[in-house]
Design a protein around this motif. Structure first.
Motif: not given
Ligand code: ZN
Length: 517
Positions: A123, A125, A130, A134, A399, A402, A498
């Motif tokens: 993930c 970030d 974020a 996640h 992400s 987002e 997210v």
């Protein structure tokens, strides 16, 4: 700080009382993530007690801090303190030094090796904000997150460092009270210097990018030219190639992978140096971290898809050399462009992908890693099926998008500035990233109504333009400050965006829910 002290008293936390702490944490589901008062917020799930001292994350709405309140506050945590009634309240910045102190006090906040976890999700970030989104996307699912994951290129473009990336994830893990363990990936590293800086920052996962130590050219050479190059390789390797690979047929789960004599020698010429380097890196990782590391071998940044025979050769050689491969990223057929769905023939993808999975299972059972894995919705069901969930899915920029979506929804003026700057910077940004976007078809920001802005994130050209613009947008001091301010002020909306987006990845891959206890 007085306000925080008054808020603690108001909510019955003048003492580090475990019963009261448990009650306040349990209320997070109903009453929301924080306790509010005195113009301050205190994150419920972050409440923890160690040796009579209460710890938590608090914010005044713009900056967050770590607080310690009790008779003794930790010496290795730097901050401002306030003394009242026999106890101290320490307000500590979310710095890399204080993250190290947090890791000591609360080991669950430090990244760990995920070698033994079957399904892992990278993930990335880029903003360092974020993680809660996640964690929500993966909550209750049989998958573990790699929350800190950045390449050197991303660090350069975002003006961050490995220790800062780990610290950001650590404090957010603490804020969320997540104790399930998470990974940290020094992504696409090509040399020992960068690997050491990731290891120094406590990152247990290294994605070793072999692009620069592989030779791509022999893929197109004649057999005679390959033989000439092969003749100059060490005699021991030539012997191994001839006895183990030349003209051999490997039966794997009902599929045969054949390596002709010429192709075996071609593989040795193309990958010999890369296998040596991977073995050296593996020994280095073992020397520094024992068995607590995850080595991902990445051969995806090439111009042509990885042939199954080549994957099998590399995997077999790594296995012969005793390299502890946790995951491997071949390049698959079709296009895995940034931030958009798979482009290509689904049947061709699936036909070759299942062979890659069979190879991974036959050579130690490492995870198949999907790079540029975000937003490939049409291939996720096949990926889930053929890997049987033994996989690493690496997402990064999705992400970031987002976060951009939050601007489109909640701060149209900021989003228009971002879109205009992204279009302006496209020529430069697209030198670093493989995208097919045409910036000329992206609508002029001022021609769009506020309610039309978010649709830019669904239109592939605008989406890719925004996707690769992160470096330029985050280097613009005004845009950077306004975006961080927005995301901090509207963090619920950010986390929800997210979580919804990564959640869609999780569902389409078919990652099962954890059976209720
Ligand atoms: Zn990659």
């Amino acid at each position: 700080m007085e306000k925080v002290a008054r808020l603690l008293t108001a909510v019955g936390l003048q003492e580090a009382d475990p019963v009261r702490v448990a009650a306040l944490k349990a209320e997070a589901a109903d009453k929301g993530p924080w306790i509010e008062g005195e113009g301050r917020r205190l994150y419920r799930r972050s409440l923890q007690i160690r040796e009579g001292t209460l710890y938590f994350i608090g914010t005044d709405g713009s900056a967050k801090h770590l607080y310690a309140c009790g008779p003794v506050v930790p010496r290795n945590m730097a901050g401002r303190s306030l003394k009242a009634g026999g106890r101290s309240l320490l307000e500590a910045d979310l710095s890399t030094e204080n993250a190290a102190a947090l890791h000591e006090l609360f080991p669950f906040t430090a990244p760990v090796s995920l070698r033994d976890r079957t399904t892992t999700i990278g993930c990335g970030d880029r903003l360092g904000l974020a993680t809660p989104g996640h964690l929500r996307a993966l909550a209750g699912r049989r998958a573990s997150p790699v929350l800190a994951q950045q390449s050197v290129r991303e660090l350069t473009l975002t003006h961050r460092t490995f220790p800062a990336v780990v610290a950001d994830a650590s404090f957010l893990v603490f804020q969320e009270g997540y104790e399930g363990g998470y990974g940290a990936d020094g992504d696409h590293l090509k040399n020992l210097r960068d690997i050491d800086s990731a290891l120094d920052a406590g990152m247990p996962m290294i994605t070793l990018d072999l692009t620069e130590v592989m030779s791509a050219e022999p893929a197109g050479w004649t057999a005679a030219r390959v033989d000439e190059a092969f003749a100059s390789l060490p005699a021991e390797l030539r012997g191994i190639v001839s006895s183990r690979y030349e003209g051999k047929r490997f039966e794997l789960e009902g599929t045969a992978v054949e390596i002709s004599a010429a192709e075996a020698r071609r593989c040795a010429v193309m990958y010999g140096r890369a296998v040596d380097f991977a073995a050296r890196v593996d020994a280095h990782l073992r020397a520094r971290r024992g068995s607590a590391y995850d080595l991902e071998v990445s051969i995806d940044e090439t111009t042509a898809p990885t042939l199954p025979a080549h994957h099998l050769y590399i995997a077999s050689e790594l296995e012969r050399r005793g390299v502890a491969v946790t995951s491997m990223a071949p390049r698959f057929v079709g296009e895995f462009q940034k931030g958009i769905d798979y482009i290509g023939d689904l049947a061709a993808f699936e036909g070759q992908f299942r062979v890659h999975c069979a190879i991974a299972r036959s050579r130690g059972g490492y995870k198949v890693s999907i790079h540029s894995g975000s937003d490939k919705f049409s291939v996720y069901p096949a990926i889930g099926r053929h890997t049987a969930m033994r996989l690493h899915l690496k997402t990064a920029g999705t992400s970031w998008l987002e976060a951009v979506r939050v601007a489109a929804r909640l701060d149209p003026a900021l989003f228009r500035r971002m879109l205009a700057a992204a279009v302006d910077g496209f020529a430069e940004a697209s030198r670093l990233y493989h995208v097919a976007a045409d910036p000329r078809v992206v609508p002029a920001p001022e021609s769009l109504q506020d309610r039309e802005l978010e649709a830019c994130l669904e239109e592939p050209n605008a989406r890719q333009v925004l996707h690769i613009a992160y470096g330029q947008l985050l280097s613009d001091a005004a845009i950077r400050a306004d975006l961080y301010r927005l995301l901090q002020a509207r963090e619920k909306e950010h986390y929800a965006a997210v979580a919804a987006h990564i959640g869609r990845h999780v569902r389409l891959l078919g990652i099962a829910e954890v059976a209720p206890a």
